[in-house]
Design an enzyme around this catalytic site. Structure first.
Site, mmCIF file in Angstrom:
data_model
loop_
_atom_site.group_PDB
_atom_site.id
_atom_site.type_symbol
_atom_site.label_atom_id
_atom_site.label_comp_id
_atom_site.label_asym_id
_atom_site.label_seq_id
_atom_site.Cartn_x
_atom_site.Cartn_y
_atom_site.Cartn_z
ATOM 1 C CB THR A 101 100.180 47.100 -61.190
ATOM 2 O OG1 THR A 101 99.742 45.789 -60.851
ATOM 3 C CG2 THR A 101 100.950 47.693 -60.022
ATOM 4 C CB THR A 126 110.902 55.641 -65.098
ATOM 5 O OG1 THR A 126 111.978 55.260 -65.951
ATOM 6 C CG2 THR A 126 109.608 55.356 -65.853
ATOM 7 C CG ASP A 127 115.466 57.382 -67.389
ATOM 8 O OD1 ASP A 127 114.801 56.337 -67.233
ATOM 9 O OD2 ASP A 127 116.718 57.389 -67.442
ATOM 10 C CD GLU A 128 113.042 52.334 -68.511
ATOM 11 O OE1 GLU A 128 112.370 51.614 -69.240
ATOM 12 O OE2 GLU A 128 113.767 51.916 -67.594
ATOM 13 C CE1 TYR A 151 108.159 50.477 -64.994
ATOM 14 C CE2 TYR A 151 109.917 51.230 -66.463
ATOM 15 C CZ TYR A 151 109.297 51.242 -65.215
ATOM 16 O OH TYR A 151 109.805 52.020 -64.212
ATOM 17 C CE LYS A 155 106.391 54.487 -63.034
ATOM 18 N NZ LYS A 155 106.052 54.233 -61.609
HETATM 19 P P1 NAD Z 1 110.425 47.002 -57.337
HETATM 20 O O1 NAD Z 1 109.872 46.113 -58.400
HETATM 21 O O2 NAD Z 1 111.667 46.598 -56.613
HETATM 22 O O3 NAD Z 1 109.314 47.248 -56.207
HETATM 23 C C1 NAD Z 1 107.960 47.456 -56.510
HETATM 24 C C2 NAD Z 1 107.168 47.249 -55.226
HETATM 25 O O4 NAD Z 1 105.791 47.485 -55.518
HETATM 26 C C3 NAD Z 1 107.266 45.832 -54.665
HETATM 27 O O5 NAD Z 1 107.510 45.862 -53.273
HETATM 28 C C4 NAD Z 1 105.902 45.220 -54.965
HETATM 29 O O6 NAD Z 1 105.501 44.249 -54.010
HETATM 30 C C5 NAD Z 1 105.015 46.453 -54.931
HETATM 31 N N1 NAD Z 1 103.793 46.281 -55.714
HETATM 32 C C6 NAD Z 1 103.685 45.815 -56.996
HETATM 33 N N2 NAD Z 1 102.392 45.770 -57.367
HETATM 34 C C7 NAD Z 1 101.666 46.234 -56.305
HETATM 35 C C8 NAD Z 1 100.282 46.439 -56.089
HETATM 36 N N3 NAD Z 1 99.375 46.128 -57.026
HETATM 37 N N4 NAD Z 1 99.875 46.949 -54.903
HETATM 38 C C9 NAD Z 1 100.786 47.247 -53.929
HETATM 39 N N5 NAD Z 1 102.110 47.052 -54.077
HETATM 40 C C10 NAD Z 1 102.545 46.553 -55.255
HETATM 41 O O7 NAD Z 1 110.586 48.416 -58.027
HETATM 42 P P2 NAD Z 1 111.646 49.586 -57.768
HETATM 43 O O8 NAD Z 1 112.790 49.370 -58.669
HETATM 44 O O9 NAD Z 1 111.864 49.750 -56.317
HETATM 45 O O10 NAD Z 1 110.826 50.830 -58.352
HETATM 46 C C11 NAD Z 1 109.931 51.552 -57.516
HETATM 47 C C12 NAD Z 1 109.290 52.661 -58.335
HETATM 48 O O11 NAD Z 1 110.301 53.502 -58.877
HETATM 49 C C13 NAD Z 1 108.463 52.151 -59.523
HETATM 50 O O12 NAD Z 1 107.307 52.954 -59.612
HETATM 51 C C14 NAD Z 1 109.369 52.390 -60.720
HETATM 52 O O13 NAD Z 1 108.609 52.626 -61.884
HETATM 53 C C15 NAD Z 1 110.128 53.629 -60.275
HETATM 54 N N6 NAD Z 1 111.479 53.764 -60.844
HETATM 55 C C16 NAD Z 1 112.370 52.732 -60.774
HETATM 56 C C17 NAD Z 1 113.650 52.913 -61.301
HETATM 57 C C18 NAD Z 1 114.688 51.802 -61.224
HETATM 58 O O14 NAD Z 1 115.778 51.951 -61.784
HETATM 59 N N7 NAD Z 1 114.434 50.721 -60.542
HETATM 60 C C19 NAD Z 1 114.013 54.128 -61.896
HETATM 61 C C20 NAD Z 1 113.069 55.169 -61.946
HETATM 62 C C21 NAD Z 1 111.801 54.969 -61.404
HETATM 63 P P1 TYD Z 2 117.253 47.008 -67.031
HETATM 64 O O1 TYD Z 2 118.023 46.838 -65.770
HETATM 65 O O2 TYD Z 2 116.198 46.006 -67.355
HETATM 66 O O3 TYD Z 2 116.679 48.486 -66.993
HETATM 67 P P2 TYD Z 2 115.941 49.344 -68.160
HETATM 68 O O4 TYD Z 2 115.593 48.467 -69.277
HETATM 69 O O5 TYD Z 2 114.725 49.785 -67.415
HETATM 70 O O6 TYD Z 2 116.896 50.433 -68.515
HETATM 71 O O7 TYD Z 2 118.269 47.031 -68.250
HETATM 72 C C1 TYD Z 2 119.318 47.976 -68.329
HETATM 73 C C2 TYD Z 2 120.023 47.776 -69.645
HETATM 74 O O8 TYD Z 2 120.670 46.485 -69.647
HETATM 75 C C3 TYD Z 2 119.090 47.757 -70.844
HETATM 76 O O9 TYD Z 2 119.758 48.373 -71.946
HETATM 77 C C4 TYD Z 2 118.875 46.286 -71.136
HETATM 78 C C5 TYD Z 2 120.206 45.676 -70.738
HETATM 79 N N1 TYD Z 2 120.139 44.266 -70.236
HETATM 80 C C6 TYD Z 2 120.937 43.283 -70.824
HETATM 81 O O10 TYD Z 2 121.699 43.542 -71.759
HETATM 82 N N2 TYD Z 2 120.864 42.023 -70.311
HETATM 83 C C7 TYD Z 2 120.027 41.683 -69.289
HETATM 84 O O11 TYD Z 2 119.974 40.492 -68.896
HETATM 85 C C8 TYD Z 2 119.227 42.722 -68.699
HETATM 86 C C9 TYD Z 2 118.292 42.409 -67.555
HETATM 87 C C10 TYD Z 2 119.320 44.017 -69.191
#
Ligand code: NAD
Ligand code: TYD
Length: 341
Positions: A101, A126-128, A151, A155
């Site tokens: 994906t 993402t910052d990751e 992951y 990215k």
């Molecule tokens: P999310 O998992 O809530 O949403 C992802 C969406 O993508 C879903 O609606 C899913 O149905 C869709 N999707 C997945 N695979 C697909 C495919 N093959 N084709 C079409 N649609 C598909 O994620 P999110 O937290 O809203 O993150 C959105 C974006 O932002 C991602 O690219 C993520 O890497 C990036 N991001 C997220 C965070 C965070 O903290 N959540 C931080 C920085 C960047």
């Molecule tokens: P997460 O929300 O999965 O975001 P990311 O790993 O992308 O930063 O996790 C945030 C932080 O919380 C990360 O250090 C892992 C920790 N974590 C727990 O300690 N317990 C949990 O059940 C989850 C989901 C995350």
């Protein structure tokens, strides 16, 4: 009227962004393209589905034919690409789907966008991708990419493809890299909504390792406004870091959730650490501030309180997304030695 294609627009951040664009830009149409995986939910877009300036197409970003058709279907001038597999823990149990994906899907989208003559392509990253920090300093746009998890590796690979399409084919590409988001409609696999859900149900709160890992939290509405600022004013070929300036240890966040819900700290339970767990993330967001005048506006304490209130008011939403698939994932995840007992 121009049309913006938002991939992943039925997810957590995407749905917030779609709503913001429709509200802020009366002359813009939005086409949401989303596969509706376990993380996608049309209910997140409930209020946008009736809007005549919004269309929804269900489809996979890896499906070249479908993506080509969508990009050729309307006057699409810009793409904001959010569709992704987004959870680190799931990438540890199943890396392949993340490569498919997040890497292949991005390449399919880039190729189709190039053919369709799309003017601007924003890669939401993402910052990751920068890896882990020690106790001091922050990531700048010049920090080297050093992803730790499948992951973040997927990215980072996608980011490289986006830059390559800019350099090789002259496409107008931009990349944003944001810190950890929180807010309404976040799937309860990420730290904050998982802890809220478990605390609401008086279930154990699983803390990975010592819980002293640090994340920089940003409210989803601030991330969305940054994305819109980059779409409108960002310079082609540039990377923009986005951060909330709210560094907290996981334990600090979890204790705040418990306090706001009036639940006891005895619900906290330390379990085995996540493999390859990044210790600390922190973002230097001075570039987007200096160039585009953007800065985060939601304070963490108020944002967390509002988020908890949203989950309390939307307990039905939580129940509807925590399906059998959700329970299956957690029984597989906790069986890898990560017991909650
Ligand atoms: P999310 O998992 O809530 O949403 C992802 C969406 O993508 C879903 O609606 C899913 O149905 C869709 N999707 C997945 N695979 C697909 C495919 N093959 N084709 C079409 N649609 C598909 O994620 P999110 O937290 O809203 O993150 C959105 C974006 O932002 C991602 O690219 C993520 O890497 C990036 N991001 C997220 C965070 C965070 O903290 N959540 C931080 C920085 C960047
Ligand atoms: P997460 O929300 O999965 O975001 P990311 O790993 O992308 O930063 O996790 C945030 C932080 O919380 C990360 O250090 C892992 C920790 N974590 C727990 O300690 N317990 C949990 O059940 C989850 C989901 C995350």
């Amino acid at each position: 009227m121009k049309t913006v294609l938002v991939t992943g627009g039925a997810g957590f951040i995407g749905s917030n962004l779609v709503r913001l664009i429709l509200a802020e830009e009366p002359d813009t149409r939005v086409l949401t393209y989303d596969l509706l995986t376990y993380a996608g939910n049309l209910d997140n877009l409930r209020d946008c589905l009736e809007d005549p300036r919004h269309d929804f197409v269900r489809g996979d970003i890896c499906d070249r034919e479908a993506v080509t058709e969508v990009l050729g279907s309307g006057n699409i001038s810009e793409v904001i690409h959010l569709a992704a597999e987004s959870h680190v823990d799931r990438s540890i149990l199943g890396p392949q789907g993340f490569a498919e994906t997040n890497v292949l899907g991005t390449v399919v989208l880039l190729e189709a966008a190039r053919e369709a003559g799309v003017k601007r392509f924003i890669q939401v990253s993402t910052d990751e991708v920068y890896g882990s920090l020690g106790s001091a300093g922050s990531f700048s746009e010049e920090s080297p990419l050093a992803p730790s998890s499948p992951y973040s590796a997927s990215k980072a690979a996608a980011d490289h493809f986006v830059e390559a399409f800019g350099r090789t084919f002259g496409m107008e590409v931009l990349i944003t890299r944001c810190s950890n988001n929180y807010g309404p409609c976040q799937f309860p696999e990420k730290l904050i909504p998982l802890m809220i859900r478990n605390a609401m149900n008086d279930e154990p709160l699983p803390v990975y390792g010592d819980g002293l890992q640090v994340r920089d939290w940003i409210h989803v509405s601030d991330h969305s406004s940054a994305l819109l600022a980059v779409l409108r004013g960002g310079r082609p070929g540039e990377v923009y870091n986005i951060g909330g300036g709210n560094e907290r240890t996981n334990l600090e966040v979890i204790r705040s959730v418990l306090r706001l819900l009036g639940k006891p700290e005895s619900l906290i339970c330390h379990i085995d650490d996540r493999p390859g767990h990044d210790r600390r993330y922190a973002m230097d967001a001075s570039k987007i501030h200096a160039e585009l005048g953007w800065q985060a506006g939601v304070g963490f304490e108020q944002g967390l309180e509002d988020t908890i209130q949203w989950y309390m008011d939307n307990a039905g939403w939580l129940d509807s997304v925590a399906t059998g698939e959700y329970r299956d994932f957690y029984s597989a995840w906790y069986s890898g030695g990560r017991t909650t007992g």
